[in-house]
Design a protein around this motif. Structure first.
Motif, mmCIF file in Angstrom:
data_model
loop_
_atom_site.group_PDB
_atom_site.id
_atom_site.type_symbol
_atom_site.label_atom_id
_atom_site.label_comp_id
_atom_site.label_asym_id
_atom_site.label_seq_id
_atom_site.Cartn_x
_atom_site.Cartn_y
_atom_site.Cartn_z
ATOM 1 N N UNK A 84 -0.735 3.480 -3.651
ATOM 2 C CA UNK A 84 0.777 3.668 -2.667
ATOM 3 C C UNK A 84 0.264 4.977 -1.688
ATOM 4 N N UNK A 85 -0.345 5.912 -2.173
ATOM 5 C CA UNK A 85 -0.781 7.024 -1.264
ATOM 6 C C UNK A 85 -1.905 6.663 -0.520
ATOM 7 N N UNK A 86 -3.003 5.905 -0.965
ATOM 8 C CA UNK A 86 -4.070 5.673 -0.321
ATOM 9 C C UNK A 86 -3.747 4.505 0.694
ATOM 10 N N UNK A 87 -2.906 3.703 0.559
ATOM 11 C CA UNK A 87 -2.478 2.492 1.528
ATOM 12 C C UNK A 87 -1.847 3.251 2.466
ATOM 13 N N UNK A 88 -0.970 4.268 2.582
ATOM 14 C CA UNK A 88 -0.355 4.773 3.492
ATOM 15 C C UNK A 88 -1.311 5.916 4.349
ATOM 16 N N UNK A 118 -8.035 -4.886 2.982
ATOM 17 C CA UNK A 118 -9.545 -5.160 3.368
ATOM 18 C C UNK A 118 -9.984 -4.136 3.734
ATOM 19 N N UNK A 119 -9.136 -3.252 4.547
ATOM 20 C CA UNK A 119 -9.808 -1.847 5.035
ATOM 21 C C UNK A 119 -9.941 -0.968 3.852
ATOM 22 N N UNK A 120 -9.126 -1.194 2.635
ATOM 23 C CA UNK A 120 -9.315 -0.303 1.470
ATOM 24 C C UNK A 120 -10.407 -0.464 0.439
#
Lengths: 227, 395
Positions: free
Chosen positions: A89-93, A121-123
């Protein structure tokens, strides 16, 4: 779709990298340990044009975003955030904040078209059971943009909650899925029986699955485990 | 960087003495205990010795020890094996809300088949009220299963007291509707008394992986004469209750491990209680807005479980992992099922307490230096995560 699923597997715990690597992709790891565009201090008045928050502590995720928009170009100049939630969740934001502000900022309309799949995809992929985190970032952003539209008097541009079209072929909205869950749909199969959702437009299946989970948690939170 | 494995309730490393005891049983003594030739007899004798060792610790007969493949298998055998005789009558089972899934899932399956199950609540400290058990008993009750010490919050139940109650209830019941008593003792094995007569249990589950023994071996104590049926059929090994060629090396290792932990349990408990309480008070002093989950004294000497508000457990674990500290969370985000810990919820705490719960389970190699390191790192991790969190939950 198939490409995304491939990515998901790479990052999952039960992957061939298990034991050697980390449970998430390197990009997720980087953004988790070094989050970009965090807002640690409360903003001064006028520092941002709008803010928005989504999620609930009971569900384990809360995301809050602040934006600064260039009114002439409609480009997002700043997106700052704070998140309560798990690593993904943190990385996504964090990655989302980069996506909409890099290269001078993305135009609002373009940013609104970012799909959860694009974030993943970016992650470099997310474990399957973490996909809902990317849906949340998408929702948090829409809430923030809606507040921006409200503040700037662009009422006609507000995306009414729950009217986001999920299945283009059948014109099925989030609200339809929410209602189906309230009427007892528990699985994708149930939803497909009721709404025929995702049959003509299977690119939306991932999002449907997440919405299903989201509303199940919202209305029946933890009921699967009721004992 | 310091490495602090503080997840012993998940599993333990193997004791070197256990490993050495097992070594001959891979290559040197390889016979099938069921064979009548010399190789078979050697294996049979070794199996007998191991069984005797375990029986001595439990204070039971040799034939009452059934070796299995895991603690989960033992629990499944206890529930399903006992249920078979009662399937016509749709019997009733009493258990608690804080059992391991190895008990809960079989019970749920039986419910679907028409059995009825009472899941007893626990109080805010995680204790099952013995009076609740008495009240839940029905004429068709045939099995009560209560976890000896909980795996998540380490809370110890009054098993001997429950055993006495069941004995008393049984004297007033016709012989054919006796209530049998099972306890899942997997987490308790390293610290508590396992004498089955003192505990008053008819069935007791253990495994090797929590007691510095091998993984893939478990044991079910089955009191003689109780109406249990096997789940695995075949060559009739283990008194006909668990067919399959015995995992000889595993069983030898399990017996050795149990012998060691039981011999040293009092000394090790005293040492760990000091460290445990030092860790609890350290967390309470250094981190605001936390609660200890589970009873402060009636808990395993190695268990610390705290809910830290405004942070999510998985994120905390990832940071701790970066600092070389290996622990566990009850957060939904860390489970395959995305369900938060049923144990923390059973304590009557809201979901956010489960999401922010962390378990530290100490072990044989845990030192005060480890705890000091943890107490240095944890407050920093909590501070970092609270800074990036947009919410503050009220305690």
């Amino acid at each position: 779709m198939s490409k995304n699923i491939k990515n998901l597997k790479i990052a999952d715990v039960i992957s061939k990298t298990a034991g050697k690597g980390w449970i998430y992709s390197d990009i997720v790891k980087d953004h988790f340990f070094h989050p970009r565009n965090l807002l640690l201090k409360n903003p001064k008045t006028g520092e941002f044009d709008a803010e928005g928050q989504i999620g609930a502590p009971q569900c384990g995720d809360v995301m809050r975003m602040w934006i600064k928009v260039d009114p002439k170009t409609e480009k997002i100049k700043k997106l700052k955030w704070r998140t309560f939630g798990c690593g993904s969740a943190i990385a996504t934001t964090s990655i989302f904040s980069v996506m909409v502000t890099e290269r001078g900022g993305m135009k609002i309309d373009k940013a609104l078209k970012i799909r959860p799949q694009d974030i993943m995809k970016r992650l470099g992929g997310l474990p399957a059971r973490k996909v809902h985190c990317s849906v949340l970032a998408d929702k948090a952003f829409r809430t923030t943009i809606n507040n921006y539209f409200r503040k700037t008097g662009q009422y006609q541009r507000i995306i009414t909650e729950g009217t986001k079209i999920i299945d283009k072929t059948l014109n099925i909205t989030e609200r339809d899925i929410e209602e189906a869950v309230l009427e007892g749909a528990e699985t994708i199969n149930d939803l497909q029986k009721r709404l025929k959702v995702g049959i003509g437009d299977n690119s939306s299946l991932l999002e449907i699955e997440q919405l299903l989970r989201f509303y199940k948690e919202k209305y029946y939170g933890g009921s699967e485990n009721r004992i | 960087m310091r490495k602090v494995y503080i997840d012993h309730a998940a599993t333990t490393y193997m004791d070197k003495k256990v490993f050495r005891a097992m070594e001959p049983y891979f290559e040197k003594v390889y016979g099938n205990p069921s064979s009548i030739h010399k190789e078979g007899r050697k294996a049979k004798y070794a199996l007998y010795q191991a069984r005797k060792k375990v029986a001595q610790i439990l204070g039971c007969q040799l034939a009452e020890i059934i070796f299995t493949g895991s603690g989960t298998e033992s629990c499944n055998l206890a529930i399903f094996g006992m249920a078979e005789d009662f399937s016509e009558k749709k019997g009733h089972i009493i258990t608690s809300k804080i059992e391991h899934h190895a008990i809960l899932r079989p019970c749920e399956k039986l419910e679907k088949k028409g059995f009825s199950v009472t899941y007893l609540p626990v109080d805010r400290e995680g204790i099952v009220d013995v009076l609740d058990i008495q009240e839940a008993v029905k004429p068709e009750t045939f099995l009560i299963s209560i976890i000896y010490a909980n795996n998540e919050i380490g809370v110890i139940q009054s098993i001997a007291e429950i055993g006495k109650l069941i004995k008393r209830l049984n004297t007033a019941r016709p012989p054919k509707s006796k209530i049998y008593f099972h306890t899942d003792a997997c987490q308790a094995a390293g610290f508590l008394d396992l004498n089955v007569n003192k505990l008053g249990v008819d069935l007791l589950s253990l495994n090797g992986s929590k007691i510095y023994g091998p993984k893939g071996v478990g044991m079910l104590f089955v009191r003689q004469g109780i109406p249990i049926k096997p789940m695995i059929l075949g060559g009739g090994q283990e008194e006909g209750l668990r067919a399959g060629t015995e995992n000889l090396a595993g069983i030898i290792g399990f017996a050795k491990a149990l012998e060691i932990v039981q011999r040293e349990r009092k000394k090790e408990s005293a040492r760990l209680i000091k460290l445990r309480d030092y860790l609890i008070s350290g967390i309470e002093k250094k981190i605001p807005k936390i609660v200890l989950n589970g009873h402060r004294e009636k808990r395993l000497p190695n268990n610390v479980n705290v809910s830290i508000l405004d942070i999510e457990g998985e994120a905390a674990l990832l940071w701790l992992d970066k600092y070389g500290i290996y622990a566990l969370t009850g957060s939904a985000c860390d489970s395959q099922s995305l369900e938060p810990s049923h144990v923390i919820l059973a304590l009557g705490r809201p979901y956010e307490y489960a999401h922010g719960s962390l378990r530290f389970s100490l072990g044989r190699k845990t030192t005060k230096k480890d705890i000091d390191y943890l107490l240095k790192v944890l407050p920093r991790v909590v501070k970092t995560l609270r800074e990036i969190s947009p919410i503050t939950v009220k305690l």
